[in-house]
Design an enzyme around this catalytic site. Structure first.
Site, mmCIF file in Angstrom:
data_model
loop_
_atom_site.group_PDB
_atom_site.id
_atom_site.type_symbol
_atom_site.label_atom_id
_atom_site.label_comp_id
_atom_site.label_asym_id
_atom_site.label_seq_id
_atom_site.Cartn_x
_atom_site.Cartn_y
_atom_site.Cartn_z
ATOM 1 N N TYR A 224 -1.993 -12.874 46.518
ATOM 2 C CA TYR A 224 -1.903 -11.715 47.403
ATOM 3 C C TYR A 224 -2.294 -12.095 48.829
ATOM 4 O O TYR A 224 -1.582 -11.795 49.797
ATOM 5 C CB TYR A 224 -2.811 -10.605 46.890
ATOM 6 C CG TYR A 224 -2.682 -9.293 47.626
ATOM 7 C CD1 TYR A 224 -1.669 -8.396 47.309
ATOM 8 C CD2 TYR A 224 -3.572 -8.945 48.639
ATOM 9 C CE1 TYR A 224 -1.541 -7.183 47.980
ATOM 10 C CE2 TYR A 224 -3.453 -7.746 49.319
ATOM 11 C CZ TYR A 224 -2.435 -6.870 48.985
ATOM 12 O OH TYR A 224 -2.319 -5.676 49.663
ATOM 13 N N SER B 32 -1.837 -5.983 55.127
ATOM 14 C CA SER B 32 -3.109 -5.637 54.515
ATOM 15 C C SER B 32 -4.216 -6.272 55.333
ATOM 16 O O SER B 32 -3.989 -7.236 56.080
ATOM 17 C CB SER B 32 -3.155 -6.168 53.072
ATOM 18 O OG SER B 32 -4.480 -6.159 52.556
#
Length: 253
Positions: free
Chosen positions: A148, A135
């Site tokens: 995350y 990501s």
């Protein structure tokens, strides 16, 4: 290019994982799909003619069972694509500790374990491709996403280390770092943000999600699948330990 290559795709029942599974199967790969959503997994597996297995990859035993399943079915693993993941938004002081454990296990420990378990097969045949769906948050941080961001930053480090170790054996390891991709998960986030801020969904994408990007458009899952396919091709054989950034210019400034 992918004819008869055995490819494990985690999180393959929806979103990016589904797009990759569809694309690789279309190009002749023998795809093994893993997901926690059993009904959706069964539907996708049968539609694609792929092998499939329900797995909770936050559990070590399920990671091992998935690789064993692929090896028993096809006797080798050529490609591993780690996609499975979730995102939770919460301030650090309120973040549930068990949720932290789950997210780190799913998005960092599982890719390590799956890499470890497929490594002997790839090493024996002198060829392997491991792709970690990372990501933009593997490169930069955002507030309220501690687990995350931590998992994705760790995944960047794992990718680099495994890339260095795999080079002598013909194994490349890379991560793809996109900004927001149009998936059911992101669509749900857009709807929630629009309701919370009293603005349109288009404004959520342009002014909140992609505020730091030059290209104010969501990435399509099929785009990620094409990049993954490139990394598995002969053209990508010298690319390893890299983070392929697809962020619309987010990190250019």
């Amino acid at each position: 290019m992918l004819q008869d290559k055995v490819c494990i795709v985690t999180g393959g029942a929806s979103g990016i994982g589904l797009a990759i599974a569809e694309s690789f199967a279309k190009d002749g790969a023998k795809v093994v799909i893993a997901d926690i959503n059993e009904p959706k997994l069964k539907e996708v597996g049968e539609r694609l003619g792929a092998a499939y297995m329900k797995a909770d990859l936050s559990k070590r035993e399920d990671c091992k069972a998935l690789v064993d399943f692929a090896l028993e079915r096809f006797s080798k693993v050529d490609i591993l694509i780690n996609v499975a993941g979730i995102q939770t938004v919460s301030p650090i002081e309120d973040f549930p500790e068990d949720k932290w454990d789950f997210m780190i296990n799913l998005m960092l420990t599982a890719p390590f374990l799956l890499t470890k378990y497929v490594w002997p097969s790839m090493k024996e045949q002198g060829w392997g491709r491991i792709i970690n769906l990372n990501s933009i948050h593997g490169l930069v941080a955002s507030e309220f996403k501690s687990a995350y961001v931590s998992a994705k930053h760790g995944l960047s480090g794992l990718t680099k280390t495994a890339g260095l170790e795999g080079g002598p054996y013909g194994i490349t390891v890379n991560s793809i770092c996109p900004a927001y991709v149009r998936t059911p998960l992101v669509d749900g986030q857009i709807a929630d943000q629009a309701k919370t801020h009293g603005i349109s969904k288009e404004e959520v994408v342009e002014k909140i999600m992609l505020q730091k990007a030059a290209v104010k458009k969501l990435i399509e899952p099929e785009t990620i699948a094409e990049v993954a396919k490139f990394l598995c091709s002969d053209a990508g054989k010298h690319i390893t330990g890299s983070t392929m950034t697809i962020d619309g210019g987010w990190t250019a400034g």
